[in-house]
Design a protein around this motif. Structure first.
Motif, short mmCIF file in Angstrom:
data_model
loop_
_atom_site.label_atom_id
_atom_site.label_comp_id
_atom_site.label_asym_id
_atom_site.label_seq_id
_atom_site.Cartn_x
_atom_site.Cartn_y
_atom_site.Cartn_z
N ASP A 1 -8.98 -8.15 11.02
CA ASP A 1 -7.66 -7.65 11.37
C ASP A 1 -6.43 -7.87 10.60
OD1 ASP A 1 -8.49 -6.62 14.00
OD2 ASP A 1 -9.01 -8.70 14.38
N ILE A 2 -5.84 -6.86 10.15
CA ILE A 2 -4.73 -7.07 8.93
C ILE A 2 -3.44 -6.46 9.52
CG2 ILE A 2 -3.75 -6.49 6.84
CD1 ILE A 2 -6.85 -6.46 5.95
N ALA A 3 -2.26 -7.01 9.50
CA ALA A 3 -0.84 -6.43 9.94
C ALA A 3 -0.11 -6.37 8.60
CB ALA A 3 -0.14 -7.58 10.79
N VAL A 4 0.66 -5.17 8.79
CA VAL A 4 1.49 -4.80 7.50
C VAL A 4 2.81 -4.81 7.93
CG1 VAL A 4 1.98 -3.11 5.59
CG2 VAL A 4 -0.40 -3.51 6.34
N VAL A 5 3.88 -5.48 7.36
CA VAL A 5 5.31 -5.51 7.80
C VAL A 5 6.15 -5.25 6.54
CG1 VAL A 5 4.60 -6.99 9.62
CG2 VAL A 5 5.46 -7.97 7.20
N ALA A 6 7.55 -4.61 6.93
CA ALA A 6 8.23 -4.51 5.57
C ALA A 6 9.65 -4.95 6.21
CB ALA A 6 8.21 -3.18 5.37
N HIS A 7 10.80 -4.59 5.53
CA HIS A 7 12.24 -5.11 5.87
C HIS A 7 12.64 -4.27 7.16
CE1 HIS A 7 13.89 -1.57 3.78
NE2 HIS A 7 12.93 -1.82 2.79
N VAL A 8 13.85 -4.92 7.51
CA VAL A 8 14.54 -4.17 8.43
C VAL A 8 15.13 -2.81 8.04
CG1 VAL A 8 16.75 -5.59 8.09
CG2 VAL A 8 16.25 -4.85 10.26
N SER A 9 15.52 -2.12 8.98
CA SER A 9 15.94 -0.69 8.53
C SER A 9 15.08 0.00 7.30
CB SER A 9 17.54 -0.81 8.23
OG SER A 9 18.21 -1.17 9.00
N PRO A 10 13.91 0.19 7.73
CA PRO A 10 12.91 0.45 6.55
C PRO A 10 13.17 1.87 6.21
CG PRO A 10 11.95 0.52 8.82
CD PRO A 10 13.10 -0.07 9.08
N ASP A 11 13.45 1.84 4.72
CA ASP A 11 13.28 3.30 4.06
C ASP A 11 12.23 3.80 3.70
OD1 ASP A 11 12.68 1.54 2.02
OD2 ASP A 11 14.48 1.44 0.94
N GLY A 12 12.30 4.62 2.79
CA GLY A 12 11.06 5.68 2.39
C GLY A 12 9.99 4.80 1.47
N ASP A 13 10.53 3.80 0.73
CA ASP A 13 9.40 2.76 0.21
C ASP A 13 8.88 1.93 1.10
OD1 ASP A 13 8.05 2.01 -2.20
OD2 ASP A 13 9.73 0.51 -2.56
N ALA A 14 9.71 1.33 2.08
CA ALA A 14 8.99 0.50 3.04
C ALA A 14 8.07 1.12 3.87
CB ALA A 14 10.15 -0.37 3.90
N SER B 1 9.37 0.58 -10.48
CA SER B 1 10.27 1.25 -9.58
C SER B 1 10.14 1.28 -8.14
CB SER B 1 10.04 2.95 -10.13
OG SER B 1 8.63 3.20 -9.61
N SER B 2 8.94 0.91 -7.66
CA SER B 2 8.88 0.90 -6.26
C SER B 2 7.81 -0.03 -5.91
CB SER B 2 8.73 2.18 -5.64
OG SER B 2 7.53 2.77 -6.19
N CYS C 1 1.62 9.19 1.15
CA CYS C 1 2.75 8.17 1.67
C CYS C 1 3.14 7.24 0.18
CB CYS C 1 2.04 7.10 2.56
SG CYS C 1 1.42 7.75 4.11
N ILE C 2 2.16 6.83 -0.66
CA ILE C 2 2.37 6.11 -1.84
C ILE C 2 3.48 7.19 -2.58
CG2 ILE C 2 1.52 5.55 -4.03
CD1 ILE C 2 -0.86 4.65 -2.58
N TYR C 3 3.36 8.42 -2.63
CA TYR C 3 4.14 9.57 -3.54
C TYR C 3 5.35 9.37 -2.73
CZ TYR C 3 6.07 13.39 -5.88
OH TYR C 3 6.83 14.14 -6.51
N THR C 4 5.58 9.39 -1.69
CA THR C 4 6.85 9.45 -0.85
C THR C 4 7.54 8.46 -1.25
OG1 THR C 4 5.87 10.74 0.84
CG2 THR C 4 7.91 9.79 1.40
N GLY C 5 7.22 7.19 -0.98
CA GLY C 5 7.94 6.01 -1.38
C GLY C 5 8.39 5.79 -2.81
N MET C 6 7.55 6.41 -3.85
CA MET C 6 7.74 6.52 -5.21
C MET C 6 8.94 7.49 -5.29
SD MET C 6 3.99 6.20 -7.15
CE MET C 6 5.08 6.36 -8.71
N MET C 7 8.78 8.37 -4.71
CA MET C 7 9.91 9.51 -5.02
C MET C 7 11.42 9.21 -4.34
SD MET C 7 9.71 13.59 -3.21
CE MET C 7 10.17 12.67 -1.84
N THR C 8 11.46 8.41 -3.10
CA THR C 8 12.55 8.20 -2.33
C THR C 8 13.22 7.08 -3.07
OG1 THR C 8 11.25 6.88 -0.85
CG2 THR C 8 11.97 9.31 -0.17
N ASP C 9 12.42 5.89 -3.52
CA ASP C 9 13.17 4.84 -4.13
C ASP C 9 13.56 5.10 -5.48
OD1 ASP C 9 13.55 2.52 -2.30
OD2 ASP C 9 12.38 1.33 -4.21
N THR C 10 13.36 6.27 -6.05
CA THR C 10 13.78 6.69 -7.35
C THR C 10 14.72 7.71 -7.26
OG1 THR C 10 12.09 7.86 -7.80
CG2 THR C 10 11.78 5.83 -8.83
N GLY C 11 15.21 8.18 -6.15
CA GLY C 11 16.10 9.31 -5.86
C GLY C 11 15.39 10.63 -6.23
N GLY C 12 14.48 10.94 -6.08
CA GLY C 12 13.66 12.06 -6.48
C GLY C 12 13.24 11.92 -8.10
#
Length: 346
Positions: free
Chosen positions: A23-36, A143-144, A169-180
């Motif tokens: 069993d594995i849990a994945v967590v990220a920061h508050v107000s998660p953005d595209g990279d999170a 970059s992300s 999912c990975i591409y979306t995180g890379m794209m959003t954290d670099t402003g496209g």
């Protein structure tokens, strides 16, 4: 071929954890953005391909424009399901902490993550990571966090196990954290990774449309309003935009509606630095978003004046006071960095 940037001892250690973990849990920061969200779901898809039971838990809600991502409908929102989220983290074998450099950035979720006896790994690209995990994979020049997740999977020899859904999912995180891919994206290996993600069958044009072209009418009207109230500082080559709680209510604001607003003033000729001040609707403070171009270090202003940090051209922080007071602090920062702003190469 990708340059191997990972500490292979850490990679092997994480891989050995996976041999026994169920069993594995994945967590990220508050107000998660595209990279999170993108990095968390991308990692979750991979871990499930290895036969693991995986739960993605976010401290609070995330923007509507990310809800189409594969697996997003299964994300547990901790501030709405505390008992469930807490029980999962206390009983899990591994907690993967993504896209944060300090445990406090998980807000209330930090308490239970701190208490669990589970193994913990940090995967992040922000400066100055805290030492709260057993394994720390930190690369601020990348970059992300989504790119780091791809590199980690690749370093473990599991590229073939990345599914189309995980690649999206990975591409979306890379794209959003670099402003496209418009900032923090000059490393040629980013585009090698993109080509490898394309080989998984993703449609990057469709992803762009789903992230950037599915906003509400209210968001566009809000954008127009903010631009009419924008303040410019020609002597400092800077622009400032603001959003109050009252304005958010007037325009039926929902989480994510102001995503990307801070980048808009950079379209003005000779503007090299922008600031977005937004009154938080849940806490009595001002969210600070900063963007710059060229060699101007907006992360220094974030750290020095707003208790934050981030990257050279993209950073943020918080201010506890009124929006007017935050604006005055920002103007103080401009005066201090006047020479750097005037000499920034855009």
């Amino acid at each position: 071929m990708l340059t191997e940037i990972m500490d292979l001892d850490k990679v092997q250690q994480f891989k050995s954890w996976l041999d026994y973990a169920k069993d594995i849990a994945v967590v990220a920061h508050v107000s998660p953005d595209g990279d999170a969200i993108g990095s968390s779901l991308g990692l979750a898809h991979f871990l499930r391909s290895q036969g693991k039971t995986v739960h993605v838990i976010m401290p609070n809600g995330f923007p509507d424009f990310l809800r189409w991502l594969p697996g997003a409908d299964e994300i547990i929102i901790y501030d709405k399901h505390r008992e469930l989220g807490g029980r999962i983290i206390m009983e899990t074998d591994i907690v993967c902490c993504l896209d944060l450099n300090a445990i406090s950035r998980m807000d209330q979720l930090a308490n239970v993550v701190q208490k669990t006896s589970a193994k913990k790994i940090l995967i992040d690209h922000h400066l100055y990571p805290e030492d709260f995990c057993d394994i720390i994979i930190s690369h601020p020049k990348i970059s992300s966090t989504s790119e780091l997740v791809f590199r980690l999977i690749n370093s473990m020899g599991h590229f073939d196990d990345i599914s189309t859904q995980g690649a999206e999912c990975i591409y979306t995180g890379m794209m959003t954290d670099t402003g496209g891919f418009s900032f923090n994206s000059n490393n040629q290996e980013i585009y090698l990774i993109i080509s490898q993600l394309l080989s998984k069958g993703i449609d990057k044009d469709r992803i762009y449309r789903r992230v950037f072209n599915t906003y509400s009418e209210s968001r566009l009207r809000l954008m127009g309003h903010i631009l009419t109230t924008m303040k410019t500082y020609p002597a400092y080559r800077t622009a400032l935009i603001k959003l109050t709680k009252k304005e958010q209510k007037s325009f039926n604001y929902i989480r994510g509606d102001s995503e990307g607003f801070v980048n808009i003033p950079l379209q003005i000729k000779n503007v090299v630095f922008t600031c977005f001040l937004r009154e938080d609707t849940e806490k009595n403070m001002i969210k600070i978003s900063l963007r710059s171009v060229g060699n101007f270090p907006c992360n220094k202003i974030a750290a020095e004046f707003f208790g934050g940090g981030g990257h050279l051209n993209a950073s943020g922080g918080e201010f506890y006071g009124t929006i007017e007071e935050a604006e005055k602090v920002f103007e103080t920062a401009l005066a201090k960095y006047e020479n750097e702003l005037k000499n920034t190469k855009d």
